[in-house]
Design a protein around this motif. Sequence first.
Motif, short mmCIF file in Angstrom:
data_model
loop_
_atom_site.label_atom_id
_atom_site.label_comp_id
_atom_site.label_asym_id
_atom_site.label_seq_id
_atom_site.Cartn_x
_atom_site.Cartn_y
_atom_site.Cartn_z
N ILE A 143 0.85 -1.18 0.00
CA ILE A 143 0.00 0.00 0.00
C ILE A 143 0.89 1.23 0.00
CG2 ILE A 143 -1.48 1.40 1.50
CD1 ILE A 143 -3.11 -0.58 0.10
N ASN A 144 0.55 2.21 -0.83
CA ASN A 144 1.17 3.54 -0.78
C ASN A 144 0.06 4.51 -0.40
OD1 ASN A 144 2.31 6.04 -1.20
ND2 ASN A 144 3.33 5.47 -3.11
N ASN A 145 -0.06 4.77 0.90
CA ASN A 145 -1.22 5.48 1.42
C ASN A 145 -1.36 6.88 0.84
OD1 ASN A 145 -3.43 6.15 2.97
ND2 ASN A 145 -2.31 6.37 4.88
N ASN A 146 -0.28 7.63 0.82
CA ASN A 146 -0.37 9.02 0.35
C ASN A 146 -0.76 9.13 -1.11
OD1 ASN A 146 0.74 9.29 2.91
ND2 ASN A 146 1.99 11.05 2.36
N ALA A 147 -0.29 8.19 -1.92
CA ALA A 147 -0.56 8.26 -3.36
C ALA A 147 -1.83 7.51 -3.75
CB ALA A 147 0.62 7.69 -4.15
N GLU A 148 -2.46 6.80 -2.78
CA GLU A 148 -3.64 5.98 -3.05
C GLU A 148 -3.38 5.00 -4.19
OE1 GLU A 148 -7.27 8.19 -3.41
OE2 GLU A 148 -6.87 9.41 -1.63
N THR A 149 -2.33 4.21 -4.00
CA THR A 149 -1.99 3.18 -4.98
C THR A 149 -1.60 1.89 -4.27
OG1 THR A 149 0.35 3.82 -5.06
CG2 THR A 149 -1.12 4.85 -6.67
N VAL A 150 -1.69 0.79 -5.01
CA VAL A 150 -1.06 -0.47 -4.63
C VAL A 150 0.12 -0.67 -5.57
CG1 VAL A 150 -1.31 -2.98 -4.67
CG2 VAL A 150 -3.11 -1.57 -3.68
N GLY A 151 1.28 -0.98 -5.00
CA GLY A 151 2.46 -1.25 -5.80
C GLY A 151 2.79 -2.73 -5.76
N VAL A 152 3.12 -3.31 -6.91
CA VAL A 152 3.46 -4.73 -6.99
C VAL A 152 4.91 -4.87 -7.43
CG1 VAL A 152 2.93 -6.94 -8.09
CG2 VAL A 152 1.07 -5.35 -7.52
N PHE A 153 5.71 -5.56 -6.61
CA PHE A 153 7.12 -5.84 -6.89
C PHE A 153 7.25 -7.32 -7.24
CE2 PHE A 153 6.89 -2.32 -3.98
CZ PHE A 153 7.92 -1.46 -4.32
N LEU A 154 7.49 -7.62 -8.49
CA LEU A 154 7.62 -9.01 -8.91
C LEU A 154 9.04 -9.53 -8.67
CD1 LEU A 154 5.58 -9.00 -12.24
CD2 LEU A 154 4.83 -9.74 -9.97
N ASN A 155 9.12 -10.78 -8.27
CA ASN A 155 10.38 -11.45 -7.97
C ASN A 155 11.05 -11.88 -9.27
OD1 ASN A 155 12.39 -13.26 -7.02
ND2 ASN A 155 11.10 -13.93 -5.31
N HIS A 156 12.33 -11.54 -9.41
CA HIS A 156 13.08 -11.96 -10.60
C HIS A 156 13.30 -13.47 -10.65
CE1 HIS A 156 13.89 -8.02 -12.21
NE2 HIS A 156 14.53 -7.61 -11.14
N GLY A 157 13.08 -14.13 -9.55
CA GLY A 157 13.29 -15.57 -9.48
C GLY A 157 14.38 -15.96 -8.51
N ASP A 158 15.24 -14.98 -8.18
CA ASP A 158 16.34 -15.24 -7.24
C ASP A 158 16.16 -14.50 -5.93
OD1 ASP A 158 16.69 -12.65 -8.10
OD2 ASP A 158 18.75 -12.90 -8.79
N GLY A 159 14.96 -13.94 -5.73
CA GLY A 159 14.68 -13.20 -4.52
C GLY A 159 14.84 -11.71 -4.66
N THR A 160 15.51 -11.26 -5.71
CA THR A 160 15.57 -9.82 -5.95
C THR A 160 14.28 -9.37 -6.63
OG1 THR A 160 16.66 -10.09 -8.11
CG2 THR A 160 18.08 -9.91 -6.16
N LEU A 161 13.94 -8.11 -6.43
CA LEU A 161 12.64 -7.61 -6.87
C LEU A 161 12.78 -6.60 -7.99
CD1 LEU A 161 11.09 -6.99 -3.33
CD2 LEU A 161 10.80 -9.02 -4.78
N ALA A 162 11.85 -6.65 -8.92
CA ALA A 162 11.74 -5.61 -9.94
C ALA A 162 11.13 -4.37 -9.30
CB ALA A 162 10.87 -6.09 -11.09
N ASP A 163 11.34 -3.21 -9.91
CA ASP A 163 10.69 -2.00 -9.42
C ASP A 163 9.17 -2.17 -9.51
OD1 ASP A 163 13.05 -0.71 -8.84
OD2 ASP A 163 13.19 0.29 -10.78
N GLN A 164 8.48 -1.43 -8.66
CA GLN A 164 7.05 -1.61 -8.54
C GLN A 164 6.29 -1.11 -9.77
OE1 GLN A 164 5.03 0.78 -5.59
NE2 GLN A 164 6.58 2.39 -5.71
#
Length: 414
Positions: A143-164
Amino acid sequence: MRAISAWLFPVLLSCGGRTGLDVTTRPIPGGNDASTGHADASSARADVAGSSTCRWAGYAPRVTIPVTHDLVVWGAGDFNADGAVDLVAIGTNPNDDTQSLGILFNEGGGTSFRLSELHFAGYNTTPSPGDFNGDGRLDLATINNNAETVGVFLNHGDGTLADQITYPITGCSQRLASADLDGDGALDAVAPDYCFGRFSVLLNRGDGTFAPSVSGATGLADADDVAIADFDGDGHMDLAFVSFTDGEVAILSNNGRGTFARELTRFATQKHPRRLAAPDVNGDGRPDIVVVAVDSSVMEVFVNRGDGTFAAAADYSFGAGNWAADVTAADLDGDGHPDIVFLTWDPTQPFPGSPTRLAMFMNAGDGTFHPEQAFDSGRSADPTVADFNGDGLLDIAVRDFDTDTVSLYFANCR
């Protein structure tokens, strides 16, 4: 990726033969009161355990991992698929109060953690682990409360995350829960609105991207938390909301397509409820409701009658004058019945920062609970429950602001 390396400097430390992590971050105001930041609904939090061959015998004295005074941990899961349960880390940039998140990778045994690359997340971030794109790896939604958004960070497969990737929602949200709402096998997301008593549903397209959010009304003055479960036994996941202002729980029935227009039931709680969970406390296959109110010093358990209506509350005291924070249902002692754990604190002092206690209610096996067991947890934020050392029993991790540590309470095995 937005650069944040100027204010986050991971350094591995050694303490008493154990290694830990030192990171420069700031705690979330209010003790991460979203999904708490632990978007849980006893759901979004990843409560992970292996298979145990020993019996639970309470908790050992804490093992501390030194950190700077600003680190917050919130949520857990095996993000790099190495068999060890990792922690979700959140930090706040002291220059502009924006927040970033990453993974504290468990190096084995639950006593050494390595921080991943941090990603910009927004403000008042609430992380919720789940496999949103169906690749078998845990991703993060926030949750990004101030921006009223949901951000999704997908896993590259090795535990590192892509930008939301962000998706607009409606209203003021601090909690996030996920489940398959429309029966297509993909995790969807729900964010309750604590300002106007509405909620937003994001339906997953099946690949980790989401259709535009659909807003609905709970019929409550505010919706402070949400739990997802099939309350009426029709095979579809329903939504339970709790209102701080009204002192009520309202449950909305799912029509099978992820829309929620019909109220299934509504019932009163103690004054000022803030958090709820939906475990099956009595083992009859039906989700029940557990509620903690901020200022009543009582945990309430409402047993599902089987048709989506609920019996009168059974009340359990957790100490006169204490207030409660987030609530987690997990089988702490490994007997197959969900127990309840949450943080309590002295309301005459600010939170976080006031002395806190971990309150545990152990399930008697029939849906009733033994009297509270509690122990001091310093000045801590809400607990994260998972099996960090791989012995098959659930451990507890908390951020202790008093000692600048992440404290791990490992279950005793006998």
